[in-house]
Design a protein around this motif. Structure first.
Motif, PDB file in Angstrom:
ATOM      1  N   PRO A  52      27.752 -12.380  46.607  1.00 46.43           N
ATOM      2  CA  PRO A  52      27.280 -11.379  47.279  1.00 46.43           C
ATOM      3  C   PRO A  52      28.496 -11.164  48.536  1.00 46.43           C
ATOM      4  O   PRO A  52      28.745 -10.253  49.167  1.00 46.43           O
ATOM      5  N   VAL A  53      29.000 -12.283  49.122  1.00 44.37           N
ATOM      6  CA  VAL A  53      30.028 -12.324  49.796  1.00 44.37           C
ATOM      7  C   VAL A  53      31.232 -11.835  49.281  1.00 44.37           C
ATOM      8  O   VAL A  53      32.104 -11.036  50.182  1.00 44.37           O
ATOM      9  N   ALA A  76      32.072  -8.193  49.665  1.00 45.01           N
ATOM     10  CA  ALA A  76      32.450  -7.562  51.053  1.00 45.01           C
ATOM     11  C   ALA A  76      33.912  -7.882  51.091  1.00 45.01           C
ATOM     12  O   ALA A  76      34.547  -6.990  51.654  1.00 45.01           O
ATOM     13  N   PRO A 114      32.387  -6.641  57.670  1.00 43.66           N
ATOM     14  CA  PRO A 114      31.526  -6.760  56.694  1.00 43.66           C
ATOM     15  C   PRO A 114      31.604  -8.229  56.046  1.00 43.66           C
ATOM     16  O   PRO A 114      30.446  -8.834  55.598  1.00 43.66           O
ATOM     17  N   SER A 115      32.777  -8.635  55.806  1.00 44.18           N
ATOM     18  CA  SER A 115      32.952 -10.105  55.219  1.00 44.18           C
ATOM     19  C   SER A 115      32.355 -11.231  56.273  1.00 44.18           C
ATOM     20  O   SER A 115      31.488 -11.877  55.789  1.00 44.18           O
ATOM     21  N   ARG A 120      28.270 -10.574  56.086  1.00 42.71           N
ATOM     22  CA  ARG A 120      27.713 -11.095  54.730  1.00 42.71           C
ATOM     23  C   ARG A 120      28.020 -12.692  54.995  1.00 42.71           C
ATOM     24  O   ARG A 120      26.846 -13.301  54.247  1.00 42.71           O
ATOM     25  N   THR A 121      28.969 -13.174  55.181  1.00 43.54           N
ATOM     26  CA  THR A 121      29.164 -14.820  55.265  1.00 43.54           C
ATOM     27  C   THR A 121      27.899 -15.345  56.153  1.00 43.54           C
ATOM     28  O   THR A 121      27.262 -16.463  55.627  1.00 43.54           O
ATOM     29  N   GLN A 181      24.721 -15.326  54.192  1.00 44.92           N
ATOM     30  CA  GLN A 181      24.800 -15.975  52.963  1.00 44.92           C
ATOM     31  C   GLN A 181      24.654 -17.573  53.415  1.00 44.92           C
ATOM     32  O   GLN A 181      24.195 -18.556  52.760  1.00 44.92           O
TER      33      GLN A 181
END
Length: 317
Positions: free
Chosen positions: A269-270, A273, A286-287, A290-291, A294
Motif C-alpha cells: 500500500p505504501v 503511493a 501521499p507517500s 500512507r507511511t 501503515q
C-alpha cells in the motif's frame, strides 16, 4: 539504554518521505529521538534525511510547512531539487562512463552522463533547513556515502581517511542520481549517487569501535513484497536492493552475531503511493501520509514492537 545504529537507504523523493514518516512514527510511539542513534549512515535520499536527523530538524514541518497544500509542497521541492545547469560535459561521460563500461558492464555506463539538473539544489535545500551547521559535520558519528567517479569506488564521508566536506555537500554528492543529476563536484572531484554501489551500505556500520545492540535499517528500494501493477524496472531495482542488503547483513551478522537487526521496508500500500516514479514531487505528501498510516500496523507487530521497546528503553504505546 541500548546502542543503536540507524541506516537510511536511498529511494528518491518518495523514499525520503517514507523515511521521515517512519522515523517520526517511531519517535511518537516510543519517545526515542533518532538523533540519539550512536551512528547514522545515509545514502542518497537517506543522506538528506541524515542531515535533518543529525541537526535536530526532523519534524512535520520538514516536509509540509504551515498553511501549505500538496501543490505548494510539490512546487517547493521541485524548486529546490530540479535546478537546471547549462552546458553538457560529454568528455566526463566518455572517460568515466562509456569507456569504463566496456570493461565493467553495468551502471558504470551512466556515470558522468549528461543530465538536465545539478545536485547543487540539494545542497541549498539542506542549507535552507539546517542553517549554518550545514557547512560543517555533525559532532556525533555520521556517514554519508557517494561514488567517486574517477576512482571508481565508494566514499564514506565522515569516516577516517575520507575527504573533509560539509554535510550539505555530502548530501548533494550522495544524491547525484545518474541521468537526473550531473556529477557533483567537491574540490575538483566528481561524485555520483551512493546508490550506484548499494542502496544501504549497511556493512559500514562495522566501522563502529564496538558492536551495537540494534541496527535499524530503513530500505525504501529493497521492498520484499511487490505491489500489484509494479513495472519491470521497479522489480529490478527492488531485487538489486534486496540482494545488496542481504549480502551486507550477512557480513554484519558474521562479525556482530549478538547484534539485533531490524529492517523496515515499504509495504505494497505504501509502494502504491511511492511508485512508479520515486522522483515525483507530487507523490511526496501521499507517500508520507500512507507511511504514517501503515506504521501503525508495522509497530503493532509483536516482533517489531518487542525489538523497539527492548532497545529504545520504553514501553509507552
Amino acid at each position: 539504554m541500548s546502542s543503536i545504529g540507524l541506516i537510511l537507504g536511498g529511494g528518491g523523493i518518495t523514499g525520503a518521505a517514507y523515511e521521515m514518516a517512519a522515523l517520526l512514527a517511531i519517535e511518537m510511539a516510543t519517545g526515542w529521538n533518532p538523533n540519539d542513534a550512536e551512528v547514522v549512515i545515509g545514502t542518497s535520499a537517506g543522506a538528506y534525511v541524515t542531515a535533518l536527523v543529525r541537526n535536530q530538524e526532523l519534524d512535520l514541518d520538514s516536509l509540509v510547512k504551515p498553511g501549505e497544500t500538496r501543490e505548494d509542497v510539490a512546487d517547493r521541492i521541485a524548486r529546490h531539487l530540479f535546478v537546471k545547469q547549462p552546458g553538457v560535459d560529454l568528455g566526463s561521460w566518455m572517460r568515466n562512463g562509456l569507456l569504463r563500461s566496456v570493461r565493467h558492464p553495468g551502471l558504470t555506463a551512466l556515470l558522468g552522463s549528461p543530465a538536465p539538473f545539478t545536485a547543487a539544489g540539494m545542497a541549498e535545500w539542506v542549507r535552507s533547513l539546517v542553517g549554518p551547521d550545514a557547512e560543517s559535520w555533525p559532532s556525533r558519528p555520521t556517514i554519508i556515502t557517494a561514488f567517486d567517479i574517477r576512482a571508481g569506488r565508494r566514499v564514506a564521508f565522515g569516516s577516517e581517511g575520507a575527504p573533509d566536506v560539509s554535510i550539505a555537500d555530502a548530501a548533494a554528492a550522495s544524491a547525484a542520481i545518474p541521468l537526473v543529476f550531473r556529477p557533483y563536484r567537491i574540490d575538483g572531484v566528481e561524485y555520483a549517487d551512493g546508490g550506484v554501489v548499494s542502496g544501504t551500505h549497511a556493512d559500514l556500520i562495522l566501522g563502529s569501535p564496538h558492536p551495537l545492540d540494534l541496527v535499524l535499517i530503513l530500505a525504501p528500494m529493497a521492498a520484499d513484497r511487490e505491489r500489484d501493477g509494479a513495472r519491470m524496472y521497479e522489480r529490478i531495482f527492488d531485487r538489486v536492493g534486496r540482494s545488496a542488503l542481504s549480502e551486507e547483513l550477512t557480513t554484519v551478522r558474521r562479525v556482530w552475531p549478538d547484534t539485533e537487526i531490524l529492517v523496515m521496508r515499504p509495504s505494497p500500500p505504501v509502494l502504491a503511493a511511492m511508485r512508479p516514479n520515486p522522483m515525483d514531487v507530487k507523490a511526496a505528501v501521499p507517500s508520507f501520509i500512507r507511511t504514517l498510516i501503515q506504521m501503525r500496523r508495522t509497530l503493532a507487530r509483536d516482533e517489531v514492537w518487542r525489538t523497539l521497546s527492548l532497545h529504545l528503553g520504553t514501553t509507552r504505546v
